[in-house]
Design a protein around this motif. Structure first.
Motif, PDB file in Angstrom:
ATOM      1  N   PHE A   9       6.055 -12.223 -20.655  1.00 50.95           N
ATOM      2  CA  PHE A   9       5.986 -13.471 -19.915  1.00 50.95           C
ATOM      3  C   PHE A   9       4.522 -13.713 -19.519  1.00 50.95           C
ATOM      4  O   PHE A   9       4.042 -13.163 -18.535  1.00 50.95           O
ATOM      5  CB  PHE A   9       6.897 -13.395 -18.687  1.00 50.95           C
ATOM      6  CG  PHE A   9       8.344 -13.244 -19.043  1.00 50.95           C
ATOM      7  CD1 PHE A   9       9.184 -14.343 -19.045  1.00 50.95           C
ATOM      8  CD2 PHE A   9       8.878 -12.007 -19.407  1.00 50.95           C
ATOM      9  CE1 PHE A   9      10.531 -14.220 -19.382  1.00 50.95           C
ATOM     10  CE2 PHE A   9      10.218 -11.870 -19.749  1.00 50.95           C
ATOM     11  CZ  PHE A   9      11.042 -12.982 -19.742  1.00 50.95           C
ATOM     12  N   HIS A  10       3.814 -14.526 -20.316  1.00 48.36           N
ATOM     13  CA  HIS A  10       2.386 -14.770 -20.133  1.00 48.36           C
ATOM     14  C   HIS A  10       2.153 -16.104 -19.415  1.00 48.36           C
ATOM     15  O   HIS A  10       2.898 -17.058 -19.633  1.00 48.36           O
ATOM     16  CB  HIS A  10       1.669 -14.853 -21.486  1.00 48.36           C
ATOM     17  CG  HIS A  10       2.000 -13.741 -22.420  1.00 48.36           C
ATOM     18  ND1 HIS A  10       1.547 -12.450 -22.243  1.00 48.36           N
ATOM     19  CD2 HIS A  10       2.733 -13.728 -23.565  1.00 48.36           C
ATOM     20  CE1 HIS A  10       1.987 -11.692 -23.237  1.00 48.36           C
ATOM     21  NE2 HIS A  10       2.708 -12.442 -24.048  1.00 48.36           N
ATOM     22  N   CYS A  33      18.072 -14.685 -19.180  1.00 50.83           N
ATOM     23  CA  CYS A  33      18.101 -15.839 -18.272  1.00 50.83           C
ATOM     24  C   CYS A  33      17.849 -15.413 -16.827  1.00 50.83           C
ATOM     25  O   CYS A  33      17.090 -16.070 -16.107  1.00 50.83           O
ATOM     26  CB  CYS A  33      19.431 -16.573 -18.391  1.00 50.83           C
ATOM     27  SG  CYS A  33      19.634 -17.421 -19.957  1.00 50.83           S
ATOM     28  N   VAL A  34      18.466 -14.329 -16.401  1.00 48.24           N
ATOM     29  CA  VAL A  34      18.270 -13.837 -15.031  1.00 48.24           C
ATOM     30  C   VAL A  34      16.808 -13.462 -14.813  1.00 48.24           C
ATOM     31  O   VAL A  34      16.202 -13.830 -13.799  1.00 48.24           O
ATOM     32  CB  VAL A  34      19.201 -12.641 -14.732  1.00 48.24           C
ATOM     33  CG1 VAL A  34      18.798 -11.932 -13.452  1.00 48.24           C
ATOM     34  CG2 VAL A  34      20.645 -13.104 -14.661  1.00 48.24           C
ATOM     35  N   HIS A  60       1.122 -23.035 -18.396  1.00 50.71           N
ATOM     36  CA  HIS A  60       2.539 -22.887 -18.716  1.00 50.71           C
ATOM     37  C   HIS A  60       2.884 -21.409 -18.830  1.00 50.71           C
ATOM     38  O   HIS A  60       2.018 -20.562 -19.018  1.00 50.71           O
ATOM     39  CB  HIS A  60       2.929 -23.665 -19.979  1.00 50.71           C
ATOM     40  CG  HIS A  60       2.209 -23.241 -21.211  1.00 50.71           C
ATOM     41  ND1 HIS A  60       0.955 -23.703 -21.549  1.00 50.71           N
ATOM     42  CD2 HIS A  60       2.569 -22.405 -22.203  1.00 50.71           C
ATOM     43  CE1 HIS A  60       0.570 -23.167 -22.683  1.00 50.71           C
ATOM     44  NE2 HIS A  60       1.534 -22.368 -23.100  1.00 50.71           N
ATOM     45  N   LEU A  61       4.148 -21.127 -18.631  1.00 56.73           N
ATOM     46  CA  LEU A  61       4.691 -19.785 -18.798  1.00 56.73           C
ATOM     47  C   LEU A  61       5.157 -19.691 -20.239  1.00 56.73           C
ATOM     48  O   LEU A  61       6.004 -20.479 -20.672  1.00 56.73           O
ATOM     49  CB  LEU A  61       5.864 -19.552 -17.842  1.00 56.73           C
ATOM     50  CG  LEU A  61       6.542 -18.192 -17.916  1.00 56.73           C
ATOM     51  CD1 LEU A  61       5.596 -17.091 -17.438  1.00 56.73           C
ATOM     52  CD2 LEU A  61       7.812 -18.188 -17.082  1.00 56.73           C
ATOM     53  N   GLU A  62       4.565 -18.769 -20.992  1.00 59.80           N
ATOM     54  CA  GLU A  62       4.928 -18.610 -22.399  1.00 59.80           C
ATOM     55  C   GLU A  62       5.636 -17.268 -22.583  1.00 59.80           C
ATOM     56  O   GLU A  62       5.107 -16.231 -22.194  1.00 59.80           O
ATOM     57  CB  GLU A  62       3.684 -18.667 -23.273  1.00 59.80           C
ATOM     58  CG  GLU A  62       3.982 -18.575 -24.744  1.00 59.80           C
ATOM     59  CD  GLU A  62       2.746 -18.811 -25.582  1.00 59.80           C
ATOM     60  OE1 GLU A  62       2.329 -19.977 -25.705  1.00 59.80           O
ATOM     61  OE2 GLU A  62       2.193 -17.828 -26.073  1.00 59.80           O
ATOM     62  N   VAL A  63       6.816 -17.321 -23.159  1.00 62.28           N
ATOM     63  CA  VAL A  63       7.607 -16.115 -23.402  1.00 62.28           C
ATOM     64  C   VAL A  63       7.486 -15.774 -24.876  1.00 62.28           C
ATOM     65  O   VAL A  63       7.721 -16.620 -25.740  1.00 62.28           O
ATOM     66  CB  VAL A  63       9.092 -16.331 -23.034  1.00 62.28           C
ATOM     67  CG1 VAL A  63       9.882 -15.047 -23.248  1.00 62.28           C
ATOM     68  CG2 VAL A  63       9.225 -16.824 -21.592  1.00 62.28           C
ATOM     69  N   ARG A  69       5.953 -13.533 -31.389  1.00 67.35           N
ATOM     70  CA  ARG A  69       6.456 -14.888 -31.646  1.00 67.35           C
ATOM     71  C   ARG A  69       6.835 -15.555 -30.333  1.00 67.35           C
ATOM     72  O   ARG A  69       7.493 -14.944 -29.485  1.00 67.35           O
ATOM     73  CB  ARG A  69       7.671 -14.839 -32.567  1.00 67.35           C
ATOM     74  CG  ARG A  69       7.357 -14.346 -33.962  1.00 67.35           C
ATOM     75  CD  ARG A  69       8.618 -14.306 -34.790  1.00 67.35           C
ATOM     76  NE  ARG A  69       9.559 -13.351 -34.211  1.00 67.35           N
ATOM     77  CZ  ARG A  69       9.998 -12.257 -34.822  1.00 67.35           C
ATOM     78  NH1 ARG A  69       9.622 -11.985 -36.051  1.00 67.35           N
ATOM     79  NH2 ARG A  69      10.848 -11.448 -34.223  1.00 67.35           N
ATOM     80  N   ARG A  70       6.452 -16.827 -30.197  1.00 72.26           N
ATOM     81  CA  ARG A  70       6.805 -17.568 -28.991  1.00 72.26           C
ATOM     82  C   ARG A  70       8.293 -17.884 -29.004  1.00 72.26           C
ATOM     83  O   ARG A  70       8.820 -18.452 -29.951  1.00 72.26           O
ATOM     84  CB  ARG A  70       6.004 -18.856 -28.890  1.00 72.26           C
ATOM     85  CG  ARG A  70       6.279 -19.582 -27.581  1.00 72.26           C
ATOM     86  CD  ARG A  70       5.347 -20.701 -27.309  1.00 72.26           C
ATOM     87  NE  ARG A  70       5.450 -21.690 -28.374  1.00 72.26           N
ATOM     88  CZ  ARG A  70       4.806 -22.831 -28.367  1.00 72.26           C
ATOM     89  NH1 ARG A  70       3.984 -23.107 -27.390  1.00 72.26           N
ATOM     90  NH2 ARG A  70       4.961 -23.680 -29.353  1.00 72.26           N
ATOM     91  N   VAL A  71       8.977 -17.508 -27.940  1.00 72.35           N
ATOM     92  CA  VAL A  71      10.404 -17.744 -27.779  1.00 72.35           C
ATOM     93  C   VAL A  71      10.626 -19.048 -27.027  1.00 72.35           C
ATOM     94  O   VAL A  71      11.503 -19.828 -27.362  1.00 72.35           O
ATOM     95  CB  VAL A  71      11.072 -16.568 -27.029  1.00 72.35           C
ATOM     96  CG1 VAL A  71      12.528 -16.843 -26.735  1.00 72.35           C
ATOM     97  CG2 VAL A  71      10.903 -15.275 -27.821  1.00 72.35           C
ATOM     98  N   MET A  72       9.813 -19.275 -26.001  1.00 76.22           N
ATOM     99  CA  MET A  72       9.908 -20.502 -25.221  1.00 76.22           C
ATOM    100  C   MET A  72       8.656 -20.670 -24.386  1.00 76.22           C
ATOM    101  O   MET A  72       7.888 -19.730 -24.186  1.00 76.22           O
ATOM    102  CB  MET A  72      11.150 -20.511 -24.333  1.00 76.22           C
ATOM    103  CG  MET A  72      11.126 -19.519 -23.203  1.00 76.22           C
ATOM    104  SD  MET A  72      12.615 -19.509 -22.178  1.00 76.22           S
ATOM    105  CE  MET A  72      12.823 -21.192 -21.766  1.00 76.22           C
ATOM    106  N   SER A  73       8.464 -21.889 -23.882  1.00 73.73           N
ATOM    107  CA  SER A  73       7.329 -22.199 -23.034  1.00 73.73           C
ATOM    108  C   SER A  73       7.799 -23.165 -21.943  1.00 73.73           C
ATOM    109  O   SER A  73       8.542 -24.104 -22.229  1.00 73.73           O
ATOM    110  CB  SER A  73       6.224 -22.832 -23.877  1.00 73.73           C
ATOM    111  OG  SER A  73       5.112 -23.130 -23.086  1.00 73.73           O
ATOM    112  N   ILE A  74       7.376 -22.908 -20.703  1.00 73.05           N
ATOM    113  CA  ILE A  74       7.754 -23.752 -19.569  1.00 73.05           C
ATOM    114  C   ILE A  74       6.471 -24.273 -18.931  1.00 73.05           C
ATOM    115  O   ILE A  74       5.625 -23.488 -18.499  1.00 73.05           O
ATOM    116  CB  ILE A  74       8.562 -22.961 -18.524  1.00 73.05           C
ATOM    117  CG1 ILE A  74       9.845 -22.427 -19.138  1.00 73.05           C
ATOM    118  CG2 ILE A  74       8.855 -23.825 -17.304  1.00 73.05           C
ATOM    119  CD1 ILE A  74      10.602 -21.485 -18.231  1.00 73.05           C
TER     120      ILE A  74
END
Length: 89
Positions: A9-10, A33-34, A60-63, A69-74
Protein backbone atom coordinates in the motif's frame (compact mmCIF):
# COMPACT_ATOMS: atom_id res chain seq x y z
CA UNK A 1 -7.64 -13.89 -5.36
CA UNK A 2 -5.10 -16.67 -4.72
CA UNK A 3 -5.13 -18.59 -1.42
CA UNK A 4 -2.55 -16.12 -0.12
CA UNK A 5 -1.31 -12.97 -1.80
CA UNK A 6 1.02 -10.21 -0.69
CA UNK A 7 -0.06 -6.60 -1.20
CA UNK A 8 1.75 -3.30 -0.81
CA UNK A 9 0.00 0.00 0.00
CA UNK A 10 2.05 2.94 -1.37
CA UNK A 11 1.37 6.68 -1.19
CA UNK A 12 2.20 8.16 -4.61
CA UNK A 13 2.17 11.56 -6.33
CA UNK A 14 4.10 13.39 -9.01
CA UNK A 15 6.11 14.92 -6.14
CA UNK A 16 7.17 11.70 -4.50
CA UNK A 17 6.59 8.18 -3.30
CA UNK A 18 6.17 6.83 0.20
CA UNK A 19 6.63 3.11 -0.38
CA UNK A 20 5.23 0.26 1.65
CA UNK A 21 8.35 -1.88 1.81
CA UNK A 22 6.90 -4.61 4.04
CA UNK A 23 3.52 -5.32 2.50
CA UNK A 24 1.03 -7.72 4.01
CA UNK A 25 -0.05 -11.25 3.13
CA UNK A 26 -3.82 -11.58 2.90
CA UNK A 27 -5.73 -14.84 2.57
CA UNK A 28 -9.16 -13.72 1.36
CA UNK A 29 -10.89 -10.96 -0.57
CA UNK A 30 -12.60 -10.03 2.71
CA UNK A 31 -9.20 -9.73 4.40
CA UNK A 32 -8.05 -7.43 1.60
CA UNK A 33 -11.12 -5.22 2.03
CA UNK A 34 -10.75 -5.04 5.82
CA UNK A 35 -7.07 -4.12 5.53
CA UNK A 36 -7.84 -1.53 2.84
CA UNK A 37 -10.42 0.15 5.09
CA UNK A 38 -7.92 0.21 7.98
CA UNK A 39 -5.21 1.74 5.77
CA UNK A 40 -7.59 4.37 4.43
CA UNK A 41 -8.75 5.25 7.97
CA UNK A 42 -5.13 5.70 9.06
CA UNK A 43 -4.26 7.82 6.02
CA UNK A 44 -7.42 9.86 6.62
CA UNK A 45 -6.35 10.64 10.21
CA UNK A 46 -2.81 11.58 9.13
CA UNK A 47 -4.08 13.86 6.37
CA UNK A 48 -6.48 15.63 8.71
CA UNK A 49 -3.62 16.54 11.03
CA UNK A 50 -0.71 17.18 8.72
CA UNK A 51 -1.51 18.37 5.18
CA UNK A 52 -3.32 21.35 3.73
CA UNK A 53 -5.71 20.82 0.83
CA UNK A 54 -3.03 22.12 -1.56
CA UNK A 55 -0.50 19.61 -0.21
CA UNK A 56 -3.00 16.75 -0.70
CA UNK A 57 -3.45 17.51 -4.41
CA UNK A 58 -2.26 14.70 -6.66
CA UNK A 59 -1.67 12.05 -3.97
CA UNK A 60 -3.23 8.61 -4.18
CA UNK A 61 -3.01 5.29 -2.38
CA UNK A 62 -1.72 2.70 -4.84
CA UNK A 63 -2.09 -0.99 -4.05
CA UNK A 64 0.29 -3.40 -5.81
CA UNK A 65 0.73 -7.15 -5.66
CA UNK A 66 4.01 -8.97 -4.98
CA UNK A 67 4.84 -8.85 -8.71
CA UNK A 68 4.56 -5.04 -8.68
CA UNK A 69 1.30 -4.96 -10.66
CA UNK A 70 -1.14 -2.23 -9.67
CA UNK A 71 -4.28 -3.77 -8.19
CA UNK A 72 -6.10 -0.52 -7.45
CA UNK A 73 -5.59 3.17 -6.81
CA UNK A 74 -7.59 5.53 -4.56
CA UNK A 75 -7.32 9.30 -5.05
CA UNK A 76 -6.66 11.34 -1.93
CA UNK A 77 -7.18 14.63 -3.77
CA UNK A 78 -10.87 14.88 -2.99
CA UNK A 79 -10.25 14.71 0.76
CA UNK A 80 -12.27 17.26 2.73
CA UNK A 81 -10.74 18.17 6.10
CA UNK A 82 -14.21 18.29 7.68
CA UNK A 83 -15.16 14.74 6.69
CA UNK A 84 -13.54 11.50 5.66
CA UNK A 85 -12.86 10.82 1.97
CA UNK A 86 -14.16 7.29 2.63
CA UNK A 87 -17.34 7.52 4.68
CA UNK A 88 -17.54 4.49 6.97
CA UNK A 89 -20.86 5.14 8.72
Amino acid sequence: MPASAKYFFHLVSDRGLIPDEEGISLWTAEGFCVHLVRIVQTVDEVLKGSLTSDERQGWHLEVTDDAGRRVMSISLTDFDENRSFLPLH
